[in-house]
Design a protein around this motif. Structure first.
Motif, PDB file in Angstrom:
ATOM      1  N   ASN A   1       0.876  -1.171   0.000  1.00 47.47           N
ATOM      2  CA  ASN A   1       0.000   0.000   0.000  1.00 47.47           C
ATOM      3  C   ASN A   1       0.904   1.209   0.000  1.00 47.47           C
ATOM      4  OD1 ASN A   1      -2.263   1.690   0.281  1.00 47.47           O
ATOM      5  ND2 ASN A   1      -1.940   1.789   2.474  1.00 47.47           N
ATOM      6  N   SER A   2       0.943   1.956  -1.097  1.00 48.42           N
ATOM      7  CA  SER A   2       1.930   3.030  -1.246  1.00 48.42           C
ATOM      8  C   SER A   2       3.325   2.479  -1.075  1.00 48.42           C
ATOM      9  CB  SER A   2       1.685   4.158  -0.227  1.00 48.42           C
ATOM     10  OG  SER A   2       0.430   4.744  -0.435  1.00 48.42           O
ATOM     11  N   GLY A   3       3.654   1.508  -1.875  1.00 45.90           N
ATOM     12  CA  GLY A   3       4.903   0.789  -1.710  1.00 45.90           C
ATOM     13  C   GLY A   3       4.675  -0.380  -0.776  1.00 45.90           C
ATOM     14  N   THR A   4       5.733  -0.994  -0.331  1.00 50.51           N
ATOM     15  CA  THR A   4       5.582  -2.129   0.566  1.00 50.51           C
ATOM     16  C   THR A   4       6.262  -1.846   1.887  1.00 50.51           C
ATOM     17  OG1 THR A   4       7.534  -3.237  -0.295  1.00 50.51           O
ATOM     18  CG2 THR A   4       5.441  -3.785  -1.307  1.00 50.51           C
ATOM     19  N   TYR A   5       5.697  -2.356   2.944  1.00 46.89           N
ATOM     20  CA  TYR A   5       6.259  -2.180   4.274  1.00 46.89           C
ATOM     21  C   TYR A   5       5.804  -3.348   5.119  1.00 46.89           C
ATOM     22  CZ  TYR A   5       1.524  -0.424   5.104  1.00 46.89           C
ATOM     23  OH  TYR A   5       0.173  -0.294   5.152  1.00 46.89           O
ATOM     24  N   GLN A   6       6.387  -3.477   6.301  1.00 47.49           N
ATOM     25  CA  GLN A   6       6.008  -4.562   7.192  1.00 47.49           C
ATOM     26  C   GLN A   6       5.386  -4.002   8.455  1.00 47.49           C
ATOM     27  OE1 GLN A   6       8.726  -7.843   7.589  1.00 47.49           O
ATOM     28  NE2 GLN A   6       9.276  -7.779   5.416  1.00 47.49           N
TER      29      GLN A   6
END
Lengths: 114, 114
Positions: A97-102
């Protein structure tokens, strides 16, 4: 929104006995993968397991976890806990979501006692 | 093995002070992240970036700015530090989603705001 829930802040288990750390999640975004990270005292977190396949068991260093999308769970288990397993364990989702993150849970401290 | 280096390792400042935390990765990863770690809250995402000049807002961005000057370097800025920002800060990097996107963490910066 999305969230990761680790219900136990502290789990104490006797050496040689099985251990299970719980992880459930809620997400509305595209979830790419699921992780368990381990953090030993005074060290940085490091990856323990990764899974992106429903109902497939993933194993590493004696630990295993199976992603169950039907129950939104990714519990971590080991059949025989060792003193050296004492550490802080994090469950995490990799989200797009708006790029990837954890997104991480609050962590479970595992204490293995003799 | 991927490498993420944070500096300084420890920092003490006063309320209202100006602090910059630095992070450099030598993995050629697109993604870089800043997390803070607090007991009872786990790892919480402050800001992240998927390339030089890009910045995305995380879950707890208030009071923090960040800047990604190159693919290797990601900075976290606290322009008016407050005691609530006393924490352990981790920088991490990762490859794009679907390409083994596990996080590689630095060793952390312990920040104390008096």
């Amino acid at each position: 929104g999305d969230s990761v829930t680790q219900t136990e802040g502290l789990v104490t288990v006797t050496e040689g006995l099985p251990v299970k750390l719980n992880c459930t999640y809620q997400t509305t975004y595209l979830t790419i993968a699921f992780f368990w990270y381990v953090q030993y005292l005074n060290e940085a977190p490091q990856v323990l397991l990764r899974s992106s396949t429903d109902n497939k068991r993933t194993e590493h260093q004696g630990f295993h976890a199976t992603l169950h999308k039907s129950s939104s769970s990714f519990h971590l288990q080991k059949s025989s806990a060792q003193l050296s397993d004492s550490a802080l364990y994090y469950c995490a989702l990799s989200l797009a979501n708006s790029g990837t993150y954890q997104r991480f849970g609050t962590g479970t401290k595992l204490q293995v006692v003799p | 093995e991927a490498a993420v280096t944070q500096s300084p390792r420890n920092k003490v400042t006063v309320t209202g002070g100006n602090v910059t935390l630095s992070c450099r990765q030598t993995n050629s990863h697109n993604y870089m992240y800043w997390y803070r770690q607090d007991t009872g809250h786990g790892l919480r995402l402050i800001h992240y970036s998927y390339g030089a000049g890009n910045l995305q807002i995380g879950d707890v961005p208030d009071g923090y700015k960040a800047t990604r000057t190159t693919q290797e370097d990601f900075f976290l800025l606290l322009e008016l530090a407050s005691p609530s920002q006393t924490s352990l800060y981790f920088c991490a990097s990762s490859a794009p989603a679907g390409t083994n996107e596990r996080l590689f963490f630095g060793h952390g910066t312990k920040l104390s705001v008096l």
